[in-house]
Write an enzyme that holds these catalytic residues in place. Structure first.
Site, PDB file in Angstrom:
ATOM      1  N   CYS A  29      -5.396  16.975 -15.025  1.00  0.00           N
ATOM      2  CA  CYS A  29      -4.343  16.835 -15.873  1.00  0.00           C
ATOM      3  C   CYS A  29      -4.506  17.337 -17.227  1.00  0.00           C
ATOM      4  O   CYS A  29      -5.085  16.827 -18.046  1.00  0.00           O
ATOM      5  CB  CYS A  29      -3.706  15.358 -15.897  1.00  0.00           C
ATOM      6  N   LYS A  56      -1.071   5.403  -6.555  1.00  0.00           N
ATOM      7  CA  LYS A  56      -1.876   4.816  -7.552  1.00  0.00           C
ATOM      8  C   LYS A  56      -2.011   3.407  -7.447  1.00  0.00           C
ATOM      9  O   LYS A  56      -1.147   2.661  -6.703  1.00  0.00           O
ATOM     10  CB  LYS A  56      -0.709   4.838  -8.693  1.00  0.00           C
ATOM     11  N   VAL A  69      -0.986   9.446 -16.551  1.00  0.00           N
ATOM     12  CA  VAL A  69      -2.305   9.530 -17.529  1.00  0.00           C
ATOM     13  C   VAL A  69      -1.760  10.431 -18.534  1.00  0.00           C
ATOM     14  O   VAL A  69      -1.043  11.357 -18.504  1.00  0.00           O
ATOM     15  CB  VAL A  69      -3.302   9.865 -16.600  1.00  0.00           C
ATOM     16  N   GLU A  81       0.661   7.601 -23.309  1.00  0.00           N
ATOM     17  CA  GLU A  81       1.438   8.911 -23.932  1.00  0.00           C
ATOM     18  C   GLU A  81       0.354   9.387 -24.769  1.00  0.00           C
ATOM     19  O   GLU A  81      -0.347   9.055 -26.023  1.00  0.00           O
ATOM     20  CB  GLU A  81       2.573   8.788 -24.729  1.00  0.00           C
ATOM     21  N   SER A  82       0.009  10.746 -24.451  1.00  0.00           N
ATOM     22  CA  SER A  82      -1.102  11.613 -25.117  1.00  0.00           C
ATOM     23  C   SER A  82      -0.769  11.767 -26.539  1.00  0.00           C
ATOM     24  O   SER A  82      -1.933  11.646 -27.379  1.00  0.00           O
ATOM     25  CB  SER A  82      -1.361  12.914 -24.614  1.00  0.00           C
TER      26      SER A  82
HETATM   27  N1  GSH Z   1       4.290  12.685 -21.637  1.00  0.00           N
HETATM   28  C1  GSH Z   1       3.066  12.207 -21.068  1.00  0.00           C
HETATM   29  C2  GSH Z   1       2.952  13.251 -19.894  1.00  0.00           C
HETATM   30  C3  GSH Z   1       1.787  12.790 -19.094  1.00  0.00           C
HETATM   31  C4  GSH Z   1       1.944  13.423 -17.612  1.00  0.00           C
HETATM   32  O1  GSH Z   1       3.041  14.069 -17.057  1.00  0.00           O
HETATM   33  N2  GSH Z   1       0.934  13.098 -16.842  1.00  0.00           N
HETATM   34  C5  GSH Z   1       0.901  13.449 -15.374  1.00  0.00           C
HETATM   35  C6  GSH Z   1      -0.290  14.155 -14.863  1.00  0.00           C
HETATM   36  S1  GSH Z   1      -0.435  15.634 -15.460  1.00  0.00           S
HETATM   37  C7  GSH Z   1       0.996  12.373 -14.611  1.00  0.00           C
HETATM   38  O2  GSH Z   1       0.510  11.221 -15.049  1.00  0.00           O
HETATM   39  N3  GSH Z   1       1.909  12.239 -13.554  1.00  0.00           N
HETATM   40  C8  GSH Z   1       2.205  11.263 -12.571  1.00  0.00           C
HETATM   41  C9  GSH Z   1       3.503  11.098 -12.055  1.00  0.00           C
HETATM   42  O3  GSH Z   1       4.124  11.710 -12.470  1.00  0.00           O
HETATM   43  O4  GSH Z   1       3.486  10.010 -11.209  1.00  0.00           O
HETATM   44  C10 GSH Z   1       1.846  12.300 -21.975  1.00  0.00           C
HETATM   45  O5  GSH Z   1       2.079  13.160 -22.899  1.00  0.00           O
HETATM   46  O6  GSH Z   1       1.044  11.625 -21.919  1.00  0.00           O
END
Ligand code: GSH
Length: 241
Positions: A29, A56, A69, A81-82
């Site tokens: 990710c 999950k 994540v 949130e990153s």
């Molecule tokens: N806005 C979030 C985006 C994080 C994100 O999209 N993570 C993806 C993996 S790259 C995720 O956890 N996806 C799980 C899902 O959509 O269920 C951030 O900045 O942390």
């Protein structure tokens, strides 16, 4: 714990150690890679718990109801949130090395990152679609953002002589351009079109925090292939382990 296999639904919650910072992550990710890089860059002791994002564990979703994540946890605190994770780490452990305390400069850093946020949209729309028109549209979006960043880069890093949050937060997508090329043959960033960014990428590859967080390209390529394949319900989150 960094190489640990991804936890799935039904897995027993790995007990938290008092005072120890934990990152819930996923090895492929780019958003979680942002947080992994920041923790490395600032030498923050931490452990990593990888999550299978298509299956999950309930305890993960209880921590982040958005189900995404990266997530940080320490004692009774949970942060997701990153950009919010970055700000928290930088303030608590980094003495504002990555996001300056100066309110206007800080706002400028955040505005630049806001402009970057259009790139992942074009990136994913482009390379996942079989429709050449979609790819063209996504690619145009990516190129618009790349041009903004090419024009902004007047120093070694976006942070000047040292990397700041902008450098670390945009990096994971630059690293992935090569994967897209290997998976789909498409080049979002052709060599020579953005000479300052080409040079910046070479400089970034030398950073210990970048080196420490790279995933082998062949594993990443295999993961992206499985992830983008509608016939694969759950990709192998443990490729290469
Ligand atoms: N806005 C979030 C985006 C994080 C994100 O999209 N993570 C993806 C993996 S790259 C995720 O956890 N996806 C799980 C899902 O959509 O269920 C951030 O900045 O942390």
């Amino acid at each position: 714990m960094t190489t640990a296999k991804a936890y799935r639904k039904g897995s027993v919650f790995p007990p938290l150690e008092k005072g120890k910072l934990r990152l819930y992550s996923m090895r492929f990710c780019p958003y979680a890679e942002r947080t992994r890089m920041i923790l490395q860059f600032l030498n923050v002791p931490h452990e990593i718990v990888n999550i299978n994002l298509r299956d999950k564990p309930d305890w993960f979703v209880e921590r982040n109801p958005l189900g995404l994540v990266p997530v940080l946890e320490i004692d009774d605190k949970v942060i997701f949130e990153s950009p919010i994770c970055a700000e928290y780490i930088d303030e608590v452990y980094g003495d504002n090395k990555l996001l300056t305390k100066d309110p206007y400069k800080r706002a400028q850093q955040k505005m630049l990152l806001e402009r970057f946020s259009k790139l992942p949209v074009g990136f994913y729309a482009g390379f996942r679609s079989k429709d050449p028109e979609e790819l063209k549209k996504g690619s145009a979006e990516v190129n618009k953002v790349l041009q903004i960043f090419e024009d902004q880069l007047t120093t070694k890093y976006f942070g000047g002589d040292h990397p700041n949050l902008v450098d670390l937060h945009i990096w994971p997508w630059f690293e992935r351009f090569e994967l897209v090329k290997q998976v789909s043959g498409h080049e979002f960033m052709k060599e020579g079109v953005y000479p300052k960014l080409d040079h910046w990428m070479k400089t970034m590859y030398e950073l210990p925090a970048v080196k420490a967080c790279l995933t082998p390209t062949k594993d990443n390529v295999e993961f992206i292939k499985q992830y983008a394949n509608p016939d694969v319900a759950i990709p192998d989150y443990d490729i290469g382990l």
